[in-house]
Every structure is written in C-alpha cells, then in structure tokens.
Design an enzyme around this catalytic site. Structure first.
Site, PDB file in Angstrom:
ATOM      1  CE  LYS A 158     -37.710 -37.515 -38.394  1.00  0.00           C
ATOM      2  NZ  LYS A 158     -37.926 -37.913 -39.815  1.00  0.00           N
ATOM      3  CB  SER A 177     -36.867 -35.100 -41.864  1.00  0.00           C
ATOM      4  OG  SER A 177     -37.590 -36.323 -41.849  1.00  0.00           O
ATOM      5  CB  SER A 205     -36.950 -38.510 -43.920  1.00  0.00           C
ATOM      6  OG  SER A 205     -37.410 -37.346 -44.553  1.00  0.00           O
TER       7      SER A 205
END
Length: 468
Positions: free
Chosen positions: A80, A156, A180
């Site tokens: 990420k 996220s 997330s």
C-alpha cells in the site's frame, strides 16, 4: 494447466520447492494480470515490473540451488502506498507530497519481506493519507470493486484488496486505522487481518497514533498466518512494537475451534441495522463454527457507540498530518480531508484526553468480555459495496465513513486483533464479510477460527481472476 495467479502463497512456495514452476513464471503471470485489471479497477499507483522480474530471477536461482532465503522467497506481494518501499516514492495518495527523493528506506514490514525474498509487484492505491473507508484520491482517482466496477472497493486499503481478489499477487500489505484492512477485505471478498497493535512494527509512526495497524491481506487465513510470521517481528525503529511472537502463527492454525467460547453479536446489542442478506450469510457461518465444535452464544459486548471519541482522535491525527503544509499544498487536498482536518484542529488537549479516557474504558470492558469469551463474531460491515467515488452510500444519511463502519473502528480503539472472513455474497453477487475479534495478543485464535471456516468451505465461492 494451472493458472498461476490463482495459487496462494503457500501453494507457490510448495510448487517452487517441488520444481513445478519458477518465481519468474509466477511473477510474469502476476504482472500480466496487474496490467490487465488496472484500467478497470485502478488498483495500482505504480507497477515495478523490471525490478520485480529481476527479483524473481534471483529467487529462481536460489530455488535451483536449494537455498531459498526465507519463507516467502519468490512470492509476489504488493505494498500500500502509505508504507515506504526503498527506491520508489510513497506519495500517500496526495498531490501535496513531493515525489523527489531520496526514497532510501523500507518500512519495517517491507524490510522483512525483502529479507525473506518476496517479489515486489508495485504500490497500491489509497485515499489521501488513508483518511477514509473508501479508496479514491485527487492523485490517483477512484479504485473500483472487482465484483462490480460501478461499486467501491472499500478503503483505505482498497487497491490492495482489489489486487489480491483479481490475482495480482497473493499477498498484500495494508494499513488499518479504523477498518482500512477489514472494510475492503469485506467488500472485495478476501481475507484481511488487523493484528494486535504493535505486532507488526510501523515506521515512520502514523499521525493517527496507536489507532494505526499494519496487516496482511490475502485470499485465506493460511497465507495471512505465513505473512504474519514474516512481518510480525520487532523493529528498533518502532518504540511501541511488541516483542517476538509467542510462536508460529502458521503452526497455530491446526488448533481448530473445538471448545472455543464464541460470542455472536449480530447487531452490537441493537445498535446497528444490518442488511438481511448480510445477516443471513454471517449467521450461516456462525452456525458452521458451532458445527465445528465451538460453543456459540449470542451475546453482546457492553459498550455504547464510541464514535465521538474516535472522531476526536482520528480528526486530530488528520490535522497533524497536514500541519506543516503550506496554503498551496492544502488547496490540492481532498475536500473531505480538509474538512476533518479543520475539525481536528479545533479540539483541545482536554478533548483529546477525554477521548483517550473513553478508549481506555472501552479496552477495560473488552478485556473483561474476553475473560468469558475467546472470540467475538460480528458482521464486518452492515452493508455490501455501494457506488464508487462516494464516502457514504447515497441516501444513507451518514455524514462520514464511520457511519457505515460501526463494527470495525471500535477495535482500533481497543487495539485488539480483528479479521474479516469472506462468507458468501448478497443477492447482487457482492461479497459479505464476517468479523472475528479476540483479546489483545491472541492473533492466533482469530487465525485459527478463520482457517477452520476456510477449511470447512464456509467462506463461499471465490472470484475467478481470469473472469475479469
């Protein structure tokens, strides 16, 4: 012939060991898949094809010599774009971050993967600074759901979830400050684990403080356990990191659920309205836990919704993120992020400490709860994926993403391990997730129970990557 993009990390390592295929073949297949899915779902901010291919060649040489350098040698992984990866910008979904280097350091989890020979396919999308439960940003646009591109992937860590679901690498690193990892895992039909806070070291420290966790995103619990065995070790750069794990999470998977005391809370004591299709899928999986030998009781943890305290901590963290930005940089921020930063800047130190008091009381209550129950089971989310590009579902009446994530963010406040397990789909074919929560430091119980559901076939059909 075997589609290499459908194999788990455990299966890949076994295939390398037996000489059935090579890391080069696997990496090429994963990169090809990543390139193919990118126009439709927008999972990546950057693919590192040349570097990944070279890493795969080096891994193939080690396997030929019978000298793999670690537990994940040659296994493709994505990172990420919140976490540092040496040699590549970490822009955090923001136009306010300069791509200029030097980018010469790995985050702890990335460093451990590098030591174990993992192949880095690229960086995955995030909303700006990971601030919300869906994945879109001014920098990289909207990330979409693998099951229906008109829907959100969640966030996220939405790019990570979409990549895993569609076969662009079996392993992904995500971050979770309020759900997330678990939110996109639920929306995209994969497994996502938020470990106990500190189990996976984090550096640089998150502005969101001790709400922020790093966790595995995988197709099943066995891969997550293997990944946690690699990344869940101390790093001197994180002063809040835990000491060495008590044992191998992979070895703990075999324990099963027989005899475990499971509390099933379908609505957190009536606090949450859950869609019928979600409730049905979760209840069916809970019944399977009972069939596997768990002692299941319908019981609710004793706490009121802590959203105000969470907002105080979360919005204050967001304000801290942008504190050093000038007017021009602030002007290019996501408007929603600007809004919560302004709210966060208005809180006083006493407001913040009052929120910490709420957090501590919630932790005490959950500690007492887990003296009676080994695991808490809830839906991961009360809904399935909604329209892409929106922070909240249309017509929901919610103001912020926390309105539709009441099952996830409380367990960031308490720092407990929590995972989302795919347990089927709703009437529109969209994935449903079940959440497993254990007491702090009992990541092994979460993984054991999840693995038992996967082994029993209680996790429903999996998306076929080749179909996208």
């Amino acid at each position: 012939m075997t589609d290499l993009t459908e194999l788990t990390a455990v299966q890949l390592v076994d295939g390398y060991r037996k000489g059935e295929f090579s890391p080069v073949e696997v990496t090429r297949a994963a990169l090809e898949r990543a390139g193919r899915i990118q126009p439709e779902v927008n999972a990546f901010v950057r693919l590192t094809a040349e570097e990944a291919t070279e890493q795969a060649r080096e891994s193939a040489g080690r396997w030929r010599r019978g000298e793999p350098c670690g537990l994940l040698d040659g296994v493709p992984v994505t990172v990420k774009d919140i976490l540092l990866m040496r040699g590549h910008p970490t822009l955090r979904g923001s136009r306010a971050v300069s791509p200029d280097g030097p980018w010469d350091e790995d985050a702890p989890s990335v460093a451990r993967l590098r030591e174990h020979g993992a192949v880095f396919l690229g960086k995955t999308t995030t909303p700006e600074y990971g601030w919300k439960g869906v994945t879109d940003s001014p920098l990289s646009g909207v990330t979409r759901n693998p099951y229906d591109p008109t829907r959100t992937s969640g966030g996220s860590s939405g790019g990570a979830a979409a990549a895993v679901a569609l076969g662009a690498g079996p392993l992904a690193l995500g971050t979770d400050g309020g759900g997330s990892v678990r939110i996109p895992a639920s929306f995209c039909g994969i497994f996502g684990l938020k470990p106990t806070y500190g189990r996976v070291p984090l550096y640089p420290a998150s502005a969101f403080g001790t709400l922020a966790h790093v966790g595995p995103m995988t197709r099943d619990a066995a891969d997550a356990a293997l990944l946690l065995d690699v990344i869940g070790v101390p790093d001197a750069r994180d002063w809040s990191a835990l000491g060495p794990a008590p044992g191998s999470y992979t070895e703990a998977l075999a324990g099963g659920v027989r005899g475990l005391r499971v509390a099933y809370s379908p609505t957190l004591g009536g606090q949450v309205a859950v869609r019928p299709a979600v409730a049905t899928a979760v209840r069916r999986a809970v019944e399977r836990l009972a069939e596997l030998g768990a002692y299941v009781t319908e019981a609710d943890p004793d706490f009121a919704e802590p959203v105000d305290a969470f907002h105080t901590l979360w919005f204050s963290g967001a304000a801290r993120v942008v504190q050093r930005l000038g007017p021009r940089q602030r002007a290019v921020l996501d408007p929603g992020l600007r809004e919560i930063c302004a709210a966060g800047a208005r809180y006083s130190a006493l407001d913040y400490l009052a929120a910490v008091d709420v957090r501590m009381e919630l932790g005490r209550r959950m500690g007492a709860f887990h003296e009676s129950y080994d695991l808490l089971v809830t839906p991961t989310l009360p809904i399935t994926a909604f329209e892409a590009g929106a922070e909240v579902p249309k017509g929901s009446g919610h103001r912020r993403w926390t309105g539709w994530t009441p099952f996830t963010y409380p367990f960031n406040l308490t720092q407990q391990p929590a995972a989302s397990v795919p347990v089927g789909t709703d009437g529109e074919g969209l994935p449903v997730g079940l959440q497993l929560v254990a007491a702090r430091h009992r990541d092994d119980l979460v993984l054991r129970a999840a693995h038992a559901l996967f082994e029993a076939g209680a996790t429903g059909p999996r998306l076929t990557p080749g179909g996208s």
